[in-house]
Write a protein that holds these residues in place. Structure first.
Motif, mmCIF file in Angstrom:
data_model
loop_
_atom_site.group_PDB
_atom_site.id
_atom_site.type_symbol
_atom_site.label_atom_id
_atom_site.label_comp_id
_atom_site.label_asym_id
_atom_site.label_seq_id
_atom_site.Cartn_x
_atom_site.Cartn_y
_atom_site.Cartn_z
ATOM 1 N N HIS A 20 0.828 -1.210 0.000
ATOM 2 C CA HIS A 20 0.000 0.000 0.000
ATOM 3 C C HIS A 20 0.862 1.259 0.000
ATOM 4 C CE1 HIS A 20 -4.188 -1.464 0.285
ATOM 5 N NE2 HIS A 20 -3.545 -2.590 0.575
ATOM 6 N N GLY B 261 -6.447 -1.219 6.460
ATOM 7 C CA GLY B 261 -6.364 -2.681 6.580
ATOM 8 C C GLY B 261 -7.203 -3.384 5.528
ATOM 9 N N ASP C 247 1.221 -1.935 5.691
ATOM 10 C CA ASP C 247 0.182 -2.685 4.999
ATOM 11 C C ASP C 247 0.714 -3.244 3.679
ATOM 12 O OD1 ASP C 247 -2.098 -3.785 3.963
ATOM 13 O OD2 ASP C 247 -3.365 -2.017 4.256
HETATM 14 MN MN MN Z 1 -3.619 -5.363 3.796
#
Ligand code: MN
Ligand code: PSU
Length: 299
Positions: free
Chosen positions: A127, A256, A135
């Motif tokens: 990410h 998340g 992440d």
């Molecule tokens: Mn993730």
């Protein structure tokens, strides 16, 4: 974990016929309801039309299920389905829940029953704020130790694409571009980054999968299949949707596992459904190529 294999999938596997695994998170969390259910059927129909057996993977009542019948597809398309990555499988088994499997969980289960090809939309990855959020999708680490060909349109454009490509390199997962020197950009034909290797046809991809085994690798193979530019989302519309989606996610504290479904839904809304059409089109193209690769492996 109990693994139930649909009789059609079982007979295709034992007969050495082509099988293409499909993920259920794409259906449950990547596409808006209720059209997701109809899209799931279209994806499976395309695999069959290409001469391969579809095997959509999910967890039902805590049992890993490889190949779903119509009623089981209905359950995955419904409301109360959790998103399961590979680490969640054991917990889901004990809690006997229904869950949709991500790329990581699907690849893991499919490979375990001997399926060698898996087609989807976009992989998870690193990410954009990963330097702070940490992440990084488990899709990447699972592919490092799961010997399966994954046909995708690159990684979701909401991710940090160059960081994802670097991470795949670190993990020992080869990335090849199908008939393209550019890494596919999911909704876009070109992510703005090159691929290390280009492949021209399905038999070549099948041979690479076999050669990975011959050199002692247990890693997967990422096949990036870009949309033709004529089919892509307008790049300007794309960039605006991405910027506004990231702002809203940050403002709403969405992060998340919830981030991907949130952003995909945002794209669908702000593009008036156009991103959905593009998403479906790219998945259909990927399963078509997946069926060709599975056929090459079977012959
Ligand atoms: Mn993730
Ligand atoms: N790409 C899509 N739609 C999706 C996903 C990817 O176009 O729904 C899903 C896949 O199941 C992928 C998952 O494995 O998102 C990655 O989620 P996370 O970033 O939370 O690991």
């Amino acid at each position: 974990m109990q693994i139930d294999i649909h009789p059609d999938v079982r007979s295709a596997l034992s007969g050495g016929r082509p099988v293409v695994a499909l993920e259920s998170t794409l259906i449950a969390h990547g596409l808006p309801r209720p059209s997701n259910r109809e899209v799931a059927a279209r994806i499976e129909d395309r695999v069959r039309a290409c001469g391969a057996q579809p095997a959509t993977v999910a967890v039902l009542d805590g049992r890993a299920t490889i190949g779903l019948d119509d009623r089981q597809l209905d359950r995955i398309g419904a409301d109360d389905v959790v998103k399961l990555s590979e680490r969640d499988l054991a917990v889901a088994a004990v809690k006997a829940v229904d869950g949709a499997t991500t790329v990581a969980a699907t690849a893991s289960l499919a490979s375990r029953v001997g399926i060698r090809v898996f087609a989807t939309g976009g992989l998870g990855g690193v990410h954009r704020d990963a330097d702070r959020s940490w992440d990084v999708s488990a899709d990447l680490t699972t592919l490092a130790r799961t010997p399966i060909v994954v046909v995708c349109a690159g990684v979701k454009s909401i991710l940090d694409v160059p960081a994802t490509l670097e991470h795949l390199e670190t993990l020992g997962v080869p990335v090849v571009g199908y008939c393209s020197e550019r890494f596919a950009g999911f909704y876009l034909a070109d992510s703005g980054h090159p691929v290390p290797w280009t492949v021209d046809d399905a038999p070549e991809i099948a041979r690479i999968h076999q050669a990975q085994r011959a050199v002692g690798s247990s890693a997967g193979l990422v096949v990036a299949n870009p949309l033709p530019p004529t089919e892509q989302l307008d790049p300007g519309v794309h960039d605006d949707a991405l910027a506004s989606g990231m702002r809203q996610a940050a403002a709403g504290g969405v992060r998340g596992a919830a981030l991907t479904p949130f952003l995909l839904d945002h794209f669908h809304q702000v593009t008036g459904g156009r991103s959905l059409d593009v998403n479906v089109e790219l998945v259909l193209r990927n399963v078509t190529l997946g069926a060709e690769i599975a056929a090459a492996l079977a012959s």
